[in-house]
Scaffold this motif. Structure first.
Motif, PDB file in Angstrom:
ATOM      1  N   VAL A  78       0.864  -1.182   0.000  1.00 55.18           N
ATOM      2  CA  VAL A  78       0.000   0.000   0.000  1.00 55.18           C
ATOM      3  C   VAL A  78       0.896   1.226   0.000  1.00 55.18           C
ATOM      4  O   VAL A  78       1.804   1.347   0.829  1.00 55.18           O
ATOM      5  CB  VAL A  78      -0.931   0.012   1.224  1.00 55.18           C
ATOM      6  CG1 VAL A  78      -1.731   1.306   1.278  1.00 55.18           C
ATOM      7  CG2 VAL A  78      -1.869  -1.186   1.199  1.00 55.18           C
ATOM      8  N   ASP A  79       0.646   2.128  -0.937  1.00 55.45           N
ATOM      9  CA  ASP A  79       1.472   3.322  -1.050  1.00 55.45           C
ATOM     10  C   ASP A  79       0.657   4.401  -1.743  1.00 55.45           C
ATOM     11  O   ASP A  79      -0.510   4.200  -2.078  1.00 55.45           O
ATOM     12  CB  ASP A  79       2.753   3.014  -1.828  1.00 55.45           C
ATOM     13  CG  ASP A  79       3.901   3.962  -1.466  1.00 55.45           C
ATOM     14  OD1 ASP A  79       3.632   4.983  -0.800  1.00 55.45           O
ATOM     15  OD2 ASP A  79       5.049   3.696  -1.846  1.00 55.45           O
ATOM     16  N   LYS A  82       5.738  16.771  -8.050  1.00 54.64           N
ATOM     17  CA  LYS A  82       5.571  17.543  -6.820  1.00 54.64           C
ATOM     18  C   LYS A  82       4.156  18.092  -6.652  1.00 54.64           C
ATOM     19  O   LYS A  82       3.743  18.398  -5.537  1.00 54.64           O
ATOM     20  CB  LYS A  82       6.582  18.681  -6.790  1.00 54.64           C
ATOM     21  CG  LYS A  82       8.024  18.169  -6.895  1.00 54.64           C
ATOM     22  CD  LYS A  82       9.005  19.264  -6.694  1.00 54.64           C
ATOM     23  CE  LYS A  82      10.440  18.806  -6.894  1.00 54.64           C
ATOM     24  NZ  LYS A  82      10.731  17.433  -6.558  1.00 54.64           N
ATOM     25  N   ARG A  83       3.415  18.236  -7.722  1.00 56.61           N
ATOM     26  CA  ARG A  83       2.067  18.781  -7.644  1.00 56.61           C
ATOM     27  C   ARG A  83       1.107  17.865  -8.381  1.00 56.61           C
ATOM     28  O   ARG A  83       1.398  17.455  -9.507  1.00 56.61           O
ATOM     29  CB  ARG A  83       2.002  20.186  -8.250  1.00 56.61           C
ATOM     30  CG  ARG A  83       2.887  21.212  -7.574  1.00 56.61           C
ATOM     31  CD  ARG A  83       2.890  22.515  -8.347  1.00 56.61           C
ATOM     32  NE  ARG A  83       3.739  23.521  -7.718  1.00 56.61           N
ATOM     33  CZ  ARG A  83       5.049  23.614  -7.895  1.00 56.61           C
ATOM     34  NH1 ARG A  83       5.669  22.762  -8.679  1.00 56.61           N
ATOM     35  NH2 ARG A  83       5.744  24.550  -7.274  1.00 56.61           N
ATOM     36  N   GLY A  84      -0.002  17.584  -7.752  1.00 53.31           N
ATOM     37  CA  GLY A  84      -0.985  16.751  -8.434  1.00 53.31           C
ATOM     38  C   GLY A  84      -1.985  16.150  -7.465  1.00 53.31           C
ATOM     39  O   GLY A  84      -2.071  16.539  -6.297  1.00 53.31           O
ATOM     40  N   TYR A  85      -2.737  15.184  -7.969  1.00 57.68           N
ATOM     41  CA  TYR A  85      -3.739  14.496  -7.170  1.00 57.68           C
ATOM     42  C   TYR A  85      -3.110  13.269  -6.509  1.00 57.68           C
ATOM     43  O   TYR A  85      -2.377  12.524  -7.148  1.00 57.68           O
ATOM     44  CB  TYR A  85      -4.911  14.049  -8.047  1.00 57.68           C
ATOM     45  CG  TYR A  85      -5.550  15.168  -8.837  1.00 57.68           C
ATOM     46  CD1 TYR A  85      -6.209  16.202  -8.204  1.00 57.68           C
ATOM     47  CD2 TYR A  85      -5.480  15.181 -10.230  1.00 57.68           C
ATOM     48  CE1 TYR A  85      -6.787  17.225  -8.919  1.00 57.68           C
ATOM     49  CE2 TYR A  85      -6.066  16.197 -10.956  1.00 57.68           C
ATOM     50  CZ  TYR A  85      -6.712  17.220 -10.300  1.00 57.68           C
ATOM     51  OH  TYR A  85      -7.285  18.239 -11.014  1.00 57.68           O
ATOM     52  N   LYS A  86      -3.423  13.091  -5.247  1.00 55.29           N
ATOM     53  CA  LYS A  86      -2.872  11.970  -4.501  1.00 55.29           C
ATOM     54  C   LYS A  86      -3.835  10.791  -4.560  1.00 55.29           C
ATOM     55  O   LYS A  86      -5.020  10.933  -4.284  1.00 55.29           O
ATOM     56  CB  LYS A  86      -2.601  12.391  -3.055  1.00 55.29           C
ATOM     57  CG  LYS A  86      -1.778  11.406  -2.274  1.00 55.29           C
ATOM     58  CD  LYS A  86      -1.189  12.037  -1.031  1.00 55.29           C
ATOM     59  CE  LYS A  86      -2.267  12.478  -0.064  1.00 55.29           C
ATOM     60  NZ  LYS A  86      -1.691  12.913   1.231  1.00 55.29           N
ATOM     61  N   CYS A  87      -3.308   9.638  -4.909  1.00 54.12           N
ATOM     62  CA  CYS A  87      -4.135   8.445  -5.083  1.00 54.12           C
ATOM     63  C   CYS A  87      -3.553   7.323  -4.224  1.00 54.12           C
ATOM     64  O   CYS A  87      -2.455   6.832  -4.492  1.00 54.12           O
ATOM     65  CB  CYS A  87      -4.184   8.036  -6.557  1.00 54.12           C
ATOM     66  SG  CYS A  87      -5.257   6.629  -6.910  1.00 54.12           S
ATOM     67  N   TRP A  88      -4.286   6.918  -3.176  1.00 49.50           N
ATOM     68  CA  TRP A  88      -3.873   5.766  -2.373  1.00 49.50           C
ATOM     69  C   TRP A  88      -4.083   4.508  -3.204  1.00 49.50           C
ATOM     70  O   TRP A  88      -5.123   4.327  -3.824  1.00 49.50           O
ATOM     71  CB  TRP A  88      -4.701   5.669  -1.092  1.00 49.50           C
ATOM     72  CG  TRP A  88      -4.831   6.941  -0.313  1.00 49.50           C
ATOM     73  CD1 TRP A  88      -5.966   7.667  -0.116  1.00 49.50           C
ATOM     74  CD2 TRP A  88      -3.806   7.635   0.398  1.00 49.50           C
ATOM     75  NE1 TRP A  88      -5.726   8.764   0.658  1.00 49.50           N
ATOM     76  CE2 TRP A  88      -4.403   8.772   0.996  1.00 49.50           C
ATOM     77  CE3 TRP A  88      -2.452   7.415   0.583  1.00 49.50           C
ATOM     78  CZ2 TRP A  88      -3.680   9.666   1.756  1.00 49.50           C
ATOM     79  CZ3 TRP A  88      -1.731   8.313   1.352  1.00 49.50           C
ATOM     80  CH2 TRP A  88      -2.342   9.417   1.931  1.00 49.50           C
ATOM     81  N   THR A  89      -3.107   3.619  -3.198  1.00 50.63           N
ATOM     82  CA  THR A  89      -3.143   2.478  -4.108  1.00 50.63           C
ATOM     83  C   THR A  89      -2.610   1.227  -3.428  1.00 50.63           C
ATOM     84  O   THR A  89      -1.658   1.289  -2.655  1.00 50.63           O
ATOM     85  CB  THR A  89      -2.291   2.765  -5.368  1.00 50.63           C
ATOM     86  OG1 THR A  89      -2.695   4.008  -5.944  1.00 50.63           O
ATOM     87  CG2 THR A  89      -2.459   1.667  -6.397  1.00 50.63           C
ATOM     88  N   VAL A 108      -7.144   4.607   5.551  1.00 48.85           N
ATOM     89  CA  VAL A 108      -6.815   4.258   4.170  1.00 48.85           C
ATOM     90  C   VAL A 108      -6.459   2.781   4.051  1.00 48.85           C
ATOM     91  O   VAL A 108      -6.960   2.069   3.172  1.00 48.85           O
ATOM     92  CB  VAL A 108      -5.662   5.140   3.657  1.00 48.85           C
ATOM     93  CG1 VAL A 108      -5.114   4.597   2.339  1.00 48.85           C
ATOM     94  CG2 VAL A 108      -6.127   6.577   3.479  1.00 48.85           C
ATOM     95  N   VAL A 109      -5.587   2.289   4.945  1.00 52.55           N
ATOM     96  CA  VAL A 109      -5.183   0.883   4.886  1.00 52.55           C
ATOM     97  C   VAL A 109      -6.368  -0.037   5.133  1.00 52.55           C
ATOM     98  O   VAL A 109      -6.529  -1.057   4.454  1.00 52.55           O
ATOM     99  CB  VAL A 109      -4.057   0.599   5.900  1.00 52.55           C
ATOM    100  CG1 VAL A 109      -3.764  -0.891   5.975  1.00 52.55           C
ATOM    101  CG2 VAL A 109      -2.795   1.360   5.515  1.00 52.55           C
ATOM    102  N   LYS A 110      -7.231   0.324   6.078  1.00 56.28           N
ATOM    103  CA  LYS A 110      -8.412  -0.510   6.331  1.00 56.28           C
ATOM    104  C   LYS A 110      -9.322  -0.560   5.105  1.00 56.28           C
ATOM    105  O   LYS A 110      -9.857  -1.609   4.762  1.00 56.28           O
ATOM    106  CB  LYS A 110      -9.173   0.017   7.554  1.00 56.28           C
ATOM    107  CG  LYS A 110      -8.543  -0.378   8.887  1.00 56.28           C
ATOM    108  CD  LYS A 110      -9.451  -0.034  10.045  1.00 56.28           C
ATOM    109  CE  LYS A 110      -8.876  -0.582  11.353  1.00 56.28           C
ATOM    110  NZ  LYS A 110      -8.885  -2.068  11.374  1.00 56.28           N
ATOM    111  N   PHE A 163       3.720  -1.432   4.003  1.00 57.81           N
ATOM    112  CA  PHE A 163       3.481  -0.004   3.805  1.00 57.81           C
ATOM    113  C   PHE A 163       4.540   0.786   4.545  1.00 57.81           C
ATOM    114  O   PHE A 163       5.345   0.229   5.306  1.00 57.81           O
ATOM    115  CB  PHE A 163       2.067   0.401   4.263  1.00 57.81           C
ATOM    116  CG  PHE A 163       1.562  -0.324   5.481  1.00 57.81           C
ATOM    117  CD1 PHE A 163       2.018   0.007   6.746  1.00 57.81           C
ATOM    118  CD2 PHE A 163       0.631  -1.342   5.361  1.00 57.81           C
ATOM    119  CE1 PHE A 163       1.552  -0.652   7.863  1.00 57.81           C
ATOM    120  CE2 PHE A 163       0.157  -2.013   6.470  1.00 57.81           C
ATOM    121  CZ  PHE A 163       0.614  -1.663   7.732  1.00 57.81           C
ATOM    122  N   ASP A 164       4.562   2.101   4.321  1.00 57.47           N
ATOM    123  CA  ASP A 164       5.616   2.929   4.906  1.00 57.47           C
ATOM    124  C   ASP A 164       5.140   3.577   6.201  1.00 57.47           C
ATOM    125  O   ASP A 164       4.038   3.313   6.693  1.00 57.47           O
ATOM    126  CB  ASP A 164       6.115   3.974   3.900  1.00 57.47           C
ATOM    127  CG  ASP A 164       4.984   4.812   3.345  1.00 57.47           C
ATOM    128  OD1 ASP A 164       4.043   5.114   4.113  1.00 57.47           O
ATOM    129  OD2 ASP A 164       5.024   5.167   2.156  1.00 57.47           O
TER     130      ASP A 164
END
Length: 487
Positions: free
Chosen positions: A169-170, A192-199, A228-230, A245-246
């Motif tokens: 998971v990252d 550096k700029r954009g939409y963050k997507c948990w994957t 998010v992890v759940k 995961f980190d």
């Protein structure tokens, strides 16, 4: 405190080095030169605003922590993984187009065409703008314009692949520099700029599940990483999967909860997390350790904490490894890079189209991701002929668009025979060569090398070519390469 002098020679970023800064897009500062990665398989960690910390280092009573953590190791507690894994698509899916259609379904394509037609073909649309809920409405959705696309891909990604034992998971960043309330700024990331997507990605690089971060909620979320992890691991419950995961996602209570769900978890952890051993910061624990040495403690609730010395100390939490074996570091180093591999596949032949519309970047990203996942399914199914990613994408385009329509527009440059040795012969896919299109021979003015029989040592030039394939082919009584090429 348990200590082992065995040296483990591997290299990963320390906690202080592996934390990325996250700022709101309206408060961006000058970008600091990003540091070089110590290992390409280790992805850096997102560090949200203090209000969005996954599990803040809250002020709690740690007076009894010494009774919870003991300097002992526990045997491995993971169970045998017995599920079948790999592609879950029909056996009739043999071509790139068939596999792509399993993920990007015809219903989704018809829906996009219908929504586009509602606006007189002037712009592409995925959802009906006239029905979009206004801000403040309980059904308001920041991702309304792409919601049908995200929902359909989320379903097909899950149905088309049986999950393997190892998952990671990252966060993945979708590049966007325009104006959007969802845009994030992360100074230490390549993008550096954009939409963050948990994957969540499988060990093959297949992206199984995703969730786009839409920004701060009305009520501050104190355990974002845990949530998010759940959300991304509900499909793994009771499966004895291994998830990595980190340090943004890692916490003591979190790993205990995952263990109850029969999910084996491992991750780096920040030194100031609540619930960790209280004596890790005392003078005794700060005595010098050589690179590769480690010490560990195990909690009564199950998780094990390890301090491993690299150039700086690195801290781990896990709920299934035996600390005395110290295979944790090697496993983490190997298994944390699944999403990095998926991102590399996307970046090689990325659809990079600029637009003022905020959602176009999301659409192109998930189109690229669908093609990447389709390629992994093609590769894991061991379908012949074997194709690399470039040829897979070209074959997919040819099958979707059809054969090339000849045109007389434009100037044709003169053919230079000296270029024969500088460039390879043109390649035509089997799908295009053997389709039912009208492959008609046409004469050309200058002789060119036959793509079927000509080699450098024995060049055979001909004044005939296939109108559809647009390649020169022999059409002689004793050498009919035209027929051989199309059968």
């Amino acid at each position: 405190m348990g200590k082992n002098k065995n040296v483990v020679t591997t290299e990963i970023p320390s906690d202080s080095d592996s934390v990325d800064g996250l700022q709101d897009s309206d408060n961006e500062e000058d970008v600091v030169n990003s540091r070089s990665l110590l290992d390409e398989n280790i992805s850096t960690v997102n560090n949200n605003d203090d209000e969005e910390e996954s599990m803040d280092a809250e002020d709690i009573d740690d007076s009894n922590q010494s009774d919870i953590w003991k300097s002992v190791s526990r045997p491995r507690s993971d169970f045998m993984f017995s599920k079948s894994f790999g592609p879950n698509i029909p056996d009739t899916a043999k071509s790139p187009l068939d596999i792509f259609s399993c993920l990007f379904s015809s219903d989704l394509l018809d829906h996009i065409v219908h929504q586009t037609n509602l606006f007189f073909l002037s712009h592409m649309h995925v959802n009906d703008n006239s029905k979009e809920p206004e801000k403040g409405d309980p059904n308001y959705d920041k991702l309304y314009k792409v919601r049908p696309l995200l929902d359909e891909l989320s379903r097909t990604f899950k149905e088309s692949f049986n999950l393997g034992k190892h998952q990671s998971v990252d966060v993945s960043l979708i590049k966007f520099k325009g104006r959007s309330i969802m845009k994030q700024y992360m100074s230490a990331k390549p993008i550096k700029r954009g939409y963050k997507c948990w994957t969540r990605a499988d060990e093959s690089g297949y992206v199984c599940q995703f969730q786009i971060y839409t920004g701060k909620a009305d009520n501050t979320e104190k355990q974002l990483g845990t949530r998010v992890v759940k959300d991304l691991t509900r499909e793994l419950v009771d499966g004895n999967h291994h998830v990595y995961f980190d340090n943004f996602f890692t916490g003591v209570e979190h790993l205990s909860s995952l263990k109850e769900d029969k999910i084996n978890a491992c991750g780096t952890v920040r030194q100031n997390r609540s619930g960790l051993p209280t004596n890790i910061n005392d003078k005794k624990s700060k005595k010098k350790m050589d690179i590769g040495e480690y010490e560990f403690m195990t909690a009564k609730t199950g998780p094990t904490w390890i301090k491993w010395m690299d150039k700086k100390p690195v801290y781990f939490l896990f709920n299934f490894h035996d600390a005395s074996e110290v295979t944790t570091i090697n496993h983490y180093n190997k298994d944390m890079g699944y999403l990095d591999y998926a991102d590399r596949l996307i970046s090689v032949y990325k659809i990079d189209r600029k637009s003022k519309k905020w959602w176009f970047r999301i659409f192109w990203h998930f189109l690229d991701l669908t093609i990447s996942n389709a390629y992994i399914l093609y590769r894991e199914k061991h379908i012949k002929p074997t194709l690399n990613l470039k040829k897979f994408r070209l074959n997919l385009v040819e099958q979707m668009v059809g054969h090339k329509i000849p045109t007389a527009k434009g100037r044709k440059r003169k053919y230079d025979h000296s270029e024969d040795f500088r460039y390879q012969k043109p390649q035509v896919s089997l799908e295009k060569r053997r389709n039912q299109a009208a492959h008609m021979p046409v004469s050309i003015q200058s002789a060119k090398r036959c793509v079927y029989c000509s080699i450098r040592k024995d060049q055979r030039r001909i004044k005939w070519k296939c109108m559809t394939c647009d390649v020169p082919l022999c059409l002689l009584q004793d050498r009919n390469c035209f027929q051989n090429h199309h059968t």
